[in-house]
Design an enzyme around this catalytic site. Structure first.
Site, PDB file in Angstrom:
ATOM      1  N   THR A 144       0.826  -1.216   0.000  1.00  0.00           N
ATOM      2  CA  THR A 144       0.000   0.000   0.000  1.00  0.00           C
ATOM      3  C   THR A 144       0.856   1.259   0.000  1.00  0.00           C
ATOM      4  O   THR A 144       1.996   1.254   0.488  1.00  0.00           O
ATOM      5  CB  THR A 144      -0.890  -0.015   1.268  1.00  0.00           C
TER       6      THR A 144
ATOM      7  N   GLU B  81       0.214   3.574   1.922  1.00  0.00           N
ATOM      8  CA  GLU B  81       0.143   4.111   3.291  1.00  0.00           C
ATOM      9  C   GLU B  81       1.471   3.961   4.032  1.00  0.00           C
ATOM     10  O   GLU B  81       1.696   4.612   5.051  1.00  0.00           O
ATOM     11  CB  GLU B  81      -1.006   3.453   4.063  1.00  0.00           C
TER      12      GLU B  81
ATOM     13  N   TYR C 186      -1.813  -0.524  10.996  1.00  0.00           N
ATOM     14  CA  TYR C 186      -1.924  -1.188   9.689  1.00  0.00           C
ATOM     15  C   TYR C 186      -0.737  -0.838   8.802  1.00  0.00           C
ATOM     16  O   TYR C 186      -0.030  -1.720   8.302  1.00  0.00           O
ATOM     17  CB  TYR C 186      -3.241  -0.791   8.992  1.00  0.00           C
TER      18      TYR C 186
ATOM     19  N   LYS D 162       2.368  -3.158   7.318  1.00  0.00           N
ATOM     20  CA  LYS D 162       2.657  -3.342   5.890  1.00  0.00           C
ATOM     21  C   LYS D 162       4.088  -2.877   5.584  1.00  0.00           C
ATOM     22  O   LYS D 162       4.790  -3.487   4.783  1.00  0.00           O
ATOM     23  CB  LYS D 162       1.650  -2.575   5.023  1.00  0.00           C
TER      24      LYS D 162
HETATM   25  P1  NAD Z   1      -9.325  -7.698   2.240  1.00  0.00           P
HETATM   26  O1  NAD Z   1      -9.323  -7.394   3.696  1.00  0.00           O
HETATM   27  O2  NAD Z   1     -10.573  -7.453   1.443  1.00  0.00           O
HETATM   28  O3  NAD Z   1      -8.922  -9.227   1.997  1.00  0.00           O
HETATM   29  C1  NAD Z   1      -7.874  -9.856   2.709  1.00  0.00           C
HETATM   30  C2  NAD Z   1      -7.975 -11.345   2.462  1.00  0.00           C
HETATM   31  O4  NAD Z   1      -6.887 -11.978   3.169  1.00  0.00           O
HETATM   32  C3  NAD Z   1      -9.279 -11.975   2.992  1.00  0.00           C
HETATM   33  O5  NAD Z   1      -9.806 -12.865   2.053  1.00  0.00           O
HETATM   34  C4  NAD Z   1      -8.825 -12.704   4.247  1.00  0.00           C
HETATM   35  O6  NAD Z   1      -9.622 -13.849   4.541  1.00  0.00           O
HETATM   36  C5  NAD Z   1      -7.395 -13.098   3.888  1.00  0.00           C
HETATM   37  N1  NAD Z   1      -6.548 -13.309   5.065  1.00  0.00           N
HETATM   38  C6  NAD Z   1      -6.424 -12.495   6.144  1.00  0.00           C
HETATM   39  N2  NAD Z   1      -5.565 -13.036   7.039  1.00  0.00           N
HETATM   40  C7  NAD Z   1      -5.124 -14.211   6.494  1.00  0.00           C
HETATM   41  C8  NAD Z   1      -4.213 -15.214   6.923  1.00  0.00           C
HETATM   42  N3  NAD Z   1      -3.585 -15.117   8.108  1.00  0.00           N
HETATM   43  N4  NAD Z   1      -3.987 -16.273   6.116  1.00  0.00           N
HETATM   44  C9  NAD Z   1      -4.625 -16.373   4.915  1.00  0.00           C
HETATM   45  N5  NAD Z   1      -5.508 -15.460   4.466  1.00  0.00           N
HETATM   46  C10 NAD Z   1      -5.753 -14.386   5.249  1.00  0.00           C
HETATM   47  O7  NAD Z   1      -8.090  -6.880   1.630  1.00  0.00           O
HETATM   48  P2  NAD Z   1      -7.929  -6.186   0.214  1.00  0.00           P
HETATM   49  O8  NAD Z   1      -8.514  -4.826   0.273  1.00  0.00           O
HETATM   50  O9  NAD Z   1      -8.348  -7.129  -0.843  1.00  0.00           O
HETATM   51  O10 NAD Z   1      -6.335  -5.995   0.162  1.00  0.00           O
HETATM   52  C11 NAD Z   1      -5.502  -7.007  -0.382  1.00  0.00           C
HETATM   53  C12 NAD Z   1      -4.063  -6.567  -0.260  1.00  0.00           C
HETATM   54  O11 NAD Z   1      -3.884  -5.335  -0.957  1.00  0.00           O
HETATM   55  C13 NAD Z   1      -3.631  -6.302   1.189  1.00  0.00           C
HETATM   56  O12 NAD Z   1      -2.323  -6.790   1.352  1.00  0.00           O
HETATM   57  C14 NAD Z   1      -3.670  -4.774   1.313  1.00  0.00           C
HETATM   58  O13 NAD Z   1      -2.720  -4.321   2.251  1.00  0.00           O
HETATM   59  C15 NAD Z   1      -3.313  -4.362  -0.098  1.00  0.00           C
HETATM   60  N6  NAD Z   1      -3.852  -3.061  -0.517  1.00  0.00           N
HETATM   61  C16 NAD Z   1      -5.196  -2.781  -0.398  1.00  0.00           C
HETATM   62  C17 NAD Z   1      -5.686  -1.563  -0.851  1.00  0.00           C
HETATM   63  C18 NAD Z   1      -7.158  -1.220  -0.777  1.00  0.00           C
HETATM   64  O14 NAD Z   1      -7.553  -0.090  -1.098  1.00  0.00           O
HETATM   65  N7  NAD Z   1      -8.037  -2.150  -0.397  1.00  0.00           N
HETATM   66  C19 NAD Z   1      -4.818  -0.630  -1.437  1.00  0.00           C
HETATM   67  C20 NAD Z   1      -3.459  -0.951  -1.549  1.00  0.00           C
HETATM   68  C21 NAD Z   1      -2.995  -2.173  -1.098  1.00  0.00           C
HETATM   69  P1  TYD Z   2     -10.812   3.816   4.261  1.00  0.00           P
HETATM   70  O1  TYD Z   2     -11.770   3.351   3.207  1.00  0.00           O
HETATM   71  O2  TYD Z   2     -10.893   3.213   5.618  1.00  0.00           O
HETATM   72  O3  TYD Z   2      -9.357   3.667   3.638  1.00  0.00           O
HETATM   73  P2  TYD Z   2      -7.913   4.188   4.217  1.00  0.00           P
HETATM   74  O4  TYD Z   2      -8.069   4.604   5.621  1.00  0.00           O
HETATM   75  O5  TYD Z   2      -7.073   2.964   4.087  1.00  0.00           O
HETATM   76  O6  TYD Z   2      -7.507   5.299   3.321  1.00  0.00           O
HETATM   77  O7  TYD Z   2     -10.992   5.388   4.438  1.00  0.00           O
HETATM   78  C1  TYD Z   2     -10.840   6.272   3.341  1.00  0.00           C
HETATM   79  C2  TYD Z   2     -10.962   7.695   3.866  1.00  0.00           C
HETATM   80  O8  TYD Z   2     -12.309   7.897   4.325  1.00  0.00           O
HETATM   81  C3  TYD Z   2     -10.083   7.980   5.062  1.00  0.00           C
HETATM   82  O9  TYD Z   2      -9.596   9.317   4.993  1.00  0.00           O
HETATM   83  C4  TYD Z   2     -10.998   7.821   6.254  1.00  0.00           C
HETATM   84  C5  TYD Z   2     -12.343   8.257   5.714  1.00  0.00           C
HETATM   85  N1  TYD Z   2     -13.531   7.570   6.308  1.00  0.00           N
HETATM   86  C6  TYD Z   2     -14.600   8.337   6.785  1.00  0.00           C
HETATM   87  O10 TYD Z   2     -14.571   9.574   6.771  1.00  0.00           O
HETATM   88  N2  TYD Z   2     -15.692   7.666   7.290  1.00  0.00           N
HETATM   89  C7  TYD Z   2     -15.762   6.308   7.353  1.00  0.00           C
HETATM   90  O11 TYD Z   2     -16.783   5.753   7.848  1.00  0.00           O
HETATM   91  C8  TYD Z   2     -14.660   5.543   6.852  1.00  0.00           C
HETATM   92  C9  TYD Z   2     -14.685   4.035   6.899  1.00  0.00           C
HETATM   93  C10 TYD Z   2     -13.569   6.225   6.321  1.00  0.00           C
END
Ligand code: NAD
Ligand code: TYD
Length: 358
Positions: A137, A139, A162, A166
């Site tokens: 990420t 972040e 978090y 990461k």
């Molecule tokens: P998510 O929370 O939707 O999914 C995570 C998955 O990992 C789930 O299916 C969960 O069951 C599995 N999991 C959790 N702990 C586990 C373990 N110990 N063993 C096996 N499986 C396990 O997450 P996401 O949003 O799909 O993110 C996927 C990856 O991308 C993460 O590494 C996250 O840091 C990264 N990422 C996410 C975003 C975003 O905006 N969502 C952005 C940048 C990077």
């Molecule tokens: P989020 O979707 O949790 O992603 P991240 O914190 O990883 O960027 O949040 C996106 C932005 O929205 C973040 O600035 C926090 C804000 N936020 C709210 O204002 N209200 C909410 O209920 C949530 C979940 C997030």
């Protein structure tokens, strides 16, 4: 056709499931082993409707990345050509209320996975084509002021448990590359949105609350900025990095679509009200400013020039079109939304919003 076995971790979650759907459709030679612990965020319904030919190339294993014996068995059985590591605890607010799981899975789990991959890679005679791709990420870079963007050289400065977990996992992946020569790749991506996202993250949570006629919680004054990327554009970037990225390298991925939280929430109100035939402005009235997230990063923005220059990647979806498509998907998938809100979801919402005046 020479089949390629690839280990996907966390493929039942949001980005992992979208990625699996993309590559099963686009890469007929890929056979996937999807290892997922099915935490609250993992949901096999995300993959239930794959066509039979694709189901045949998707082998699901219910297990944990912290289970070294299971990993050793899987590497032995499938002789993986590579690993794409999505599995993580991924939600900042949960990391504030319960950080230990983030250390255990994101740091400990990634190290266990690295060790299993290294042992198998060494046993196979260190094949040059092997890849360990770690999905991370933006972040990890911390918070930006009103200007500037994260490049691959920006120093790490994580703010939340978090992002700290990461960041630690990125460091371990890089260390396995430098110390043991494991061919690693790291991608650091901005905020994703699209289908199959668990409704605790901003966009699906707000859509859900608009539909339910509930308060729309905005942290602080809503001026925090994120660089939003449609999940399918992220998936294409991941595929390109996995196939063409230079081992040892990091690639930043971002959509160049910076929006404040308040802009996102207002836009969602406009789209959902329009689709539902509600009077303009009826949902905006429910925007509720709640107390801010501790350590809330002000702004994220990505300089994606490296992946564009080296691999020719470009996002294919405009923010406005993809946000409309995302709303459309959630409107058509209400049973899915209700289905994923099992387990600790309600309890967690109560805990997260308790004392936030929502
Ligand atoms: P998510 O929370 O939707 O999914 C995570 C998955 O990992 C789930 O299916 C969960 O069951 C599995 N999991 C959790 N702990 C586990 C373990 N110990 N063993 C096996 N499986 C396990 O997450 P996401 O949003 O799909 O993110 C996927 C990856 O991308 C993460 O590494 C996250 O840091 C990264 N990422 C996410 C975003 C975003 O905006 N969502 C952005 C940048 C990077
Ligand atoms: P989020 O979707 O949790 O992603 P991240 O914190 O990883 O960027 O949040 C996106 C932005 O929205 C973040 O600035 C926090 C804000 N936020 C709210 O204002 N209200 C909410 O209920 C949530 C979940 C997030």
């Amino acid at each position: 056709m020479q089949m390629k076995n690839i280990l996907i971790t966390g493929g039942a979650g949001f980005i992992g499931a979208n990625f699996i759907r993309v590559v099963l459709a686009e890469c007929p030679q890929w056979r996937l082993v999807n290892l997922d612990a099915l935490t609250y965020a993992g949901n096999l319904a995300n993959l239930a409707d794959l066509p039979p030919e694709q189901q045949a190339r998707h082998h699901f294993v219910h297990g944990d990345i912290r289970d070294g014996a299971l990993l050793a068995r899987l590497f032995k059985e499938h002789a993986f050509a590579g690993v794409i590591h999505f599995a993580a605890e991924s939600h900042v607010d949960r990391s504030i209320t319960a950080p230990q799981a983030f250390v255990d899975t994101n740091v400990g789990g990634t190290c266990t996975l690295l060790q299993a991959a290294l042992a198998a890679w060494q046993e196979q005679g260190r094949p040059a084509a092997f890849r360990f791709h770690h999905v991370s990420t933006d972040e990890v870079y911390g918070s930006l002021g009103p200007t500037g963007a994260f490049s691959e050289d920006t120093p790490y400065d994580p703010s939340s448990p978090y992002s700290a977990s990461k960041a630690a996992s990125d460091h371990f992946v890089r260390a396995y590359g430098r110390t043991y020569g494991l061919p690693i790749l790291i991608t650091n991506c901005s905020n994703n949105y699209g289908p199959y996202q668990f409704p605790e993250k901003l966009i699906p949570l707000i859509i859900d609350n608009i539909l339910a006629g509930q308060a729309l919680p905005v942290y602080g004054d809503g001026s925090n900025v994120r660089d939003w990327l449609y999940v399918l554009d992220h998936c294409q970037a991941l595929r390109q990095v996995f196939e063409q990225g230079r081992p040892g390298e990091t690639y930043n991925i971002g959509g160049g679509a910076e929006r404040t939280t308040l802009e996102i929430v207002r836009e969602l109100c406009r789209i959902v009200d329009g689709r539902q035939g509600r009077a303009t402005g009826s949902s905006e009235k429910r925007i509720t400013f709640v107390s801010d997230r501790p350590g809330h990063d002000f702004r994220y923005a990505i300089d994606a020039s490296k992946i564009k220059r080296e691999l020719g990647w470009q996002p294919q979806h405009s923010f406005s079109t993809a946000l409309e498509a995302t709303v459309e998907w959630y409107l058509g998938h209400q049973p899915w939304v209700e289905g994923v809100k099992s387990g600790d979801y309600r309890q967690w919402l109560e805990l997260n919003y308790a004392g936030r005046n929502c």
